[in-house]
Structure formats: C-alpha cells, structure tokens
Design an enzyme around this catalytic site. Structure first.
Site, PDB file in Angstrom:
ATOM      1  N   GLY A  67       7.268   3.175  -7.807  1.00 20.65           N
ATOM      2  CA  GLY A  67       8.674   3.288  -8.372  1.00 20.65           C
ATOM      3  C   GLY A  67       9.666   2.258  -7.638  1.00 20.65           C
ATOM      4  N   LYS A  87      -5.596  -1.741  -2.371  1.00 20.06           N
ATOM      5  CA  LYS A  87      -4.709  -0.980  -1.276  1.00 20.06           C
ATOM      6  C   LYS A  87      -5.822  -0.724  -0.165  1.00 20.06           C
ATOM      7  CE  LYS A  87      -1.159   0.538  -4.318  1.00 20.06           C
ATOM      8  NZ  LYS A  87      -1.138   1.617  -5.389  1.00 20.06           N
ATOM      9  N   ILE A 102       5.786   4.615   1.464  1.00 24.47           N
ATOM     10  CA  ILE A 102       4.852   5.333   2.636  1.00 24.47           C
ATOM     11  C   ILE A 102       4.855   4.166   3.598  1.00 24.47           C
ATOM     12  CG2 ILE A 102       3.116   6.665   3.870  1.00 24.47           C
ATOM     13  CD1 ILE A 102       2.473   7.794   0.971  1.00 24.47           C
ATOM     14  N   GLU A 144       0.716  -0.365 -13.557  1.00 24.30           N
ATOM     15  CA  GLU A 144       0.887  -1.697 -13.263  1.00 24.30           C
ATOM     16  C   GLU A 144       1.065  -2.317 -14.841  1.00 24.30           C
ATOM     17  OE1 GLU A 144       0.490  -3.551 -10.382  1.00 24.30           O
ATOM     18  OE2 GLU A 144       0.889  -1.468  -9.780  1.00 24.30           O
ATOM     19  N   VAL A 148       0.902  -1.055   0.128  1.00 25.94           N
ATOM     20  CA  VAL A 148      -0.079   0.041  -0.036  1.00 25.94           C
ATOM     21  C   VAL A 148       0.795   1.181  -0.077  1.00 25.94           C
ATOM     22  CG1 VAL A 148      -1.905   1.378   1.136  1.00 25.94           C
ATOM     23  CG2 VAL A 148      -1.928  -1.236   1.227  1.00 25.94           C
TER      24      VAL A 148
END
Ligand code: HSE
Length: 420
Positions: free
Chosen positions: A295, A198, A129, A183, A125
């Site tokens: 990324g 997510k 972060i 994706e 997710v």
C-alpha cells in the site's frame, strides 16, 4: 533544506511526496532539517498525478540535477533501476530504494559501489514494518536462529478471502490489484517471487548469504485448493505463504512456499494484507513484527524513515556486516532441506492400496506421522491424507514420483510443507 528526487511517481512515489509535504513539521523535527520533494520522474508526463511536484521523464536529468540531494528509486524492474542507482551512487548521492527485485539480484554489487554513500532500503521488505532496521540494528547482538514470515500482502489477502469468505481466486486477485497491493505483474506475488526477493534481502542481513532467487525453493499459492485448507484444519494447521530462513546443522535453509503452520501460532492469525515476521535471536528469543506489507502510504512511511536516517547522518554497512566479517554460514542446497510434509493422494479403494502407498513412502525413508482417509466424488476412489515426520526434500520428491507411478494412485499428488 534537503532536496529529494523521486524516480517513479506511482502509488508509492505519490505517497512519499504527499507525506513529505503534509507531515513536513514532524519530519523536520525528527531529521533536524527540512526535507522537500523537488522533482519526480514519470514515463507518461500527460497522465494526471495526485501530487503537485515538478515532473520530468528524464531519469538521468534527475540524478545529475544539482537540485537533488537524495535519490529515491521506486520504479520497479531490475536492470534499468540498477543502472540509475549505480549512477547516483557514483555521483555520491545517497539513495533510498523500495525495489526488492533490484536488491535480490544486485545487493552485493550495490553495496560495493555504494562504499560510504548511504543506500537504504527499509521499504523493500514487508512495506511499512521496520524489519530491516530491526535486523541491522536492534538485533545486532544476536546470532539469528530463524526468520519466518508472511512477506507478501497480496497472497495473504487472497488466502484470507479464499479461506474465510470462499471468494474465488480470480476475483480476489482482481480486488488485490485494485487496492494497489499487487505487483504490476501479479505472478510475482502469487508465484512466491516477491516474497523470495524479500527473504533473500533478510538472509543477507541475518546471515551474510549471497544467494539469488534461482538458488532457493520458490513456490506460490496457485495450487492451493479449498480442500487443502479444510484438511489442514483437521490436522490443526492453517496454510500461509511463508518465507523461511533458518540456521540448521548444515548451514542456512532458505525457502518460500505455502506452508502449514499450527493454527494456534501467532503468524497463523495474521489476516488480510498484513505481513508478520518472526525473528528468533539466540539472546533475545522470539520477536514478532506485524504491520501493513503493501500500500502507498505504508510503504512511503518506510521510504521516508530512510530519508530521515540519511539526513541524520546515520549509515553503517548496507547489508549489516562489515566486509569480510560475515557469519561464514552457507546456503543449504534445496534438495538437502529437511521438513515435515502433508501429502494428499487420490487412490483406488480396494484391499492392499494403503499398504502399497505406505511401503513406497517407507522405501524412500519417509515415516508417516498421521493419516486420514476421506471419501472422494468418485465412488471407486478415496483420498488419503498423510502428515510425515521430518525427511529430506530429495527423499520426498523421489517418493512422490514413485507414488505417481503406482497404478492405484491417480496422477496428481499434492505436497505441502509443514513448519512447527
Ligand atoms: N506486492 C507486494 C505485496 C507489495 O503484495 O506484498 C509489497 O512488496
């Protein structure tokens, strides 16, 4: 020494191996042991990779290898990785996965199979972060009131480029793919499915809700036009693709859709591939998590954080609740969700039309909050823009069908939900 095997050495897998090698000193200092990538699985052994680790095309060989202590799953897909992760867990090998689709469908079965064997998924997710750790650990004292976030970097990158630079849809999607954000099948991004996967994971950690993608509203950004962006601004909003999970009287609403949010809010200012998640806890108040959501290196950063946690010996219930002690909250069915809405209609410009439209809204229990009338390219047509007070999704759907049936309204009616 802890030895890591990587199922899937693509963009993220290469970054995991590279960072484990290049940041070996700091990772060892934090984990207390050396962590080394010893084997990777790829489909095509002839393709050149940017990292130098032994490769095989046999995933079972990696899982069964006595040389591999921790299995990292970065393959994508659902059923094949499910089979492999299950196998690894049955062998009592800790697993780290970044695979949100796998977890969206199988997280509860996997939690059961894992038992005491760690199964970590921070990278699944919002990429880099640490939102999973924040919800599972940092905010564990709180009842969670709401989670609202930009959870798909590709959509946010595309919306930003379309809004700020007027770049057309196809070109900006190509750019996102070239940059490695999208994706393999970008309809997962633009259709809202990636963000939904997510959101479902976060909904389990925050509320213990065992929902599947088909149980919630999932809409993407395919139908957002530059005029909607422009009109949104006139009402004081920006348009973002949001994942929303929030506690309401009837239970927990969960949904993914393009959303108008106040232009001055923090999330409205999040541009480009960045993700941001706002979590409101009953004790802490609002917390905000911001960072790169996609990324190679950013996602690998989260994968390696999980490996470090495993090596340190940290565990706890995979989805944040001890079995049987979940919050007891239930998912609100999509038709019962309540929201404010923006509506855009093209109508014939003649006396009585506005009254017909507003009385149709009224008949469906919908109260208008504000209204604008704009010229259209056609001389005999005008555009009507409404924002409404809160009503149920089922009332809005019924009103839209009724509006489309009015002779004076052109076929397409645009609806965007508003979240304040
Ligand atoms: N395609 C995803 C995104 C990558 O654009 O956010 C991370 O899940």
């Amino acid at each position: 020494m802890v030895k890591v095997g990587i199922l899937g050495v693509g963009t993220v897998g290469e970054s995991v191996a590279k960072i484990l090698l290049e940041n070996a000193d700091i990772i060892e200092a934090r984990a207390g042991r050396k962590i080394v990538p010893v084997l990777g699985v790829v489909r095509d052994l002839s393709k050149k990779r940017n990292v130098d680790i032994p490769l095989t095309d046999d995933p079972m060989a990696l899982i069964e290898s006595a040389e591999v202590d921790i299995v990292v799953e970065l393959m994508g897909g659902v059923e094949e990785p499910y089979r492999l992760v299950r196998k690894a867990l049955k062998e009592k090998k800790p697993v780290v996965t970044a695979n949100k689709a796998l977890l969206a469908y199988h997280r509860y079965e996997l939690q059961e199979i894992a038992g005491e064997t760690p199964l970590f998924y921070e990278a699944s997710v919002a990429g880099g972060i640490p939102i999973i750790g924040a919800l599972r650990n940092g905010l564990s004292a709180n009842h969670i009131e709401s989670i609202k976030g930009i959870m798909n970097g590709t959509c946010n990158y595309m919306l930003t480029k379309m809004i700020r630079e007027g770049v057309e849809y196809e070109r900006v999607l190509r750019e996102a793919q070239e940059l490695g954000y999208a994706e393999a099948d970008p309809t997962f991004d633009v259709g809202g499915y990636d963000a939904a996967h997510k959101l479902l994971i976060l909904g389990s950690i925050a509320y213990g809700i065992d929902a599947k993608p088909e149980d919630i509203i999932i809409e993407g950004i395919e139908n957002i036009s530059p005029t909607d962006v422009e009109f949104a601004r006139e009402f004081g909003y920006e348009i973002k693709l949001l994942g929303i999970a929030k506690k309401v009287e009837e239970g927990v609403e969960m949904r993914v859709h393009a959303t108008m949010i106040p232009a001055e809010s923090m999330i409205a200012k999040v541009d480009g591939v960045m993700n941001a998640v706002s979590v409101v806890g009953d004790r802490v108040g609002e917390t905000m998590f911001y960072g790169p959501g996609a990324g190679g290196d950013a996602t690998a950063s989260a994968v390696i954080a999980d490996i470090v946690e495993i090596v340190r010996g940290n565990s706890g219930p995979m989805l944040g609740y001890k079995k049987g002690l979940e919050s007891g909250l239930h998912l609100v069915p999509p038709s019962k969700i309540r929201s404010q809405y923006y509506l855009k209609l093209k109508v014939i410009d003649r006396p009585g039309v506005l009254a017909a439209v507003t009385s149709t809204l009224g008949e469906h229990g919908i109260s208008v909050e504000s209204m604008l009338q704009k010229p259209s390219r056609l001389a005999d047509r005008v555009r009507l823009l409404f924002t409404t007070h809160r009503c149920r999704e089922s009332e809005m759907k019924g009103a839209i069908e009724a509006l489309k049936r009015l002779d004076v309204v052109d076929d397409s009616v645009t609806m965007i939900r508003i979240e304040k």
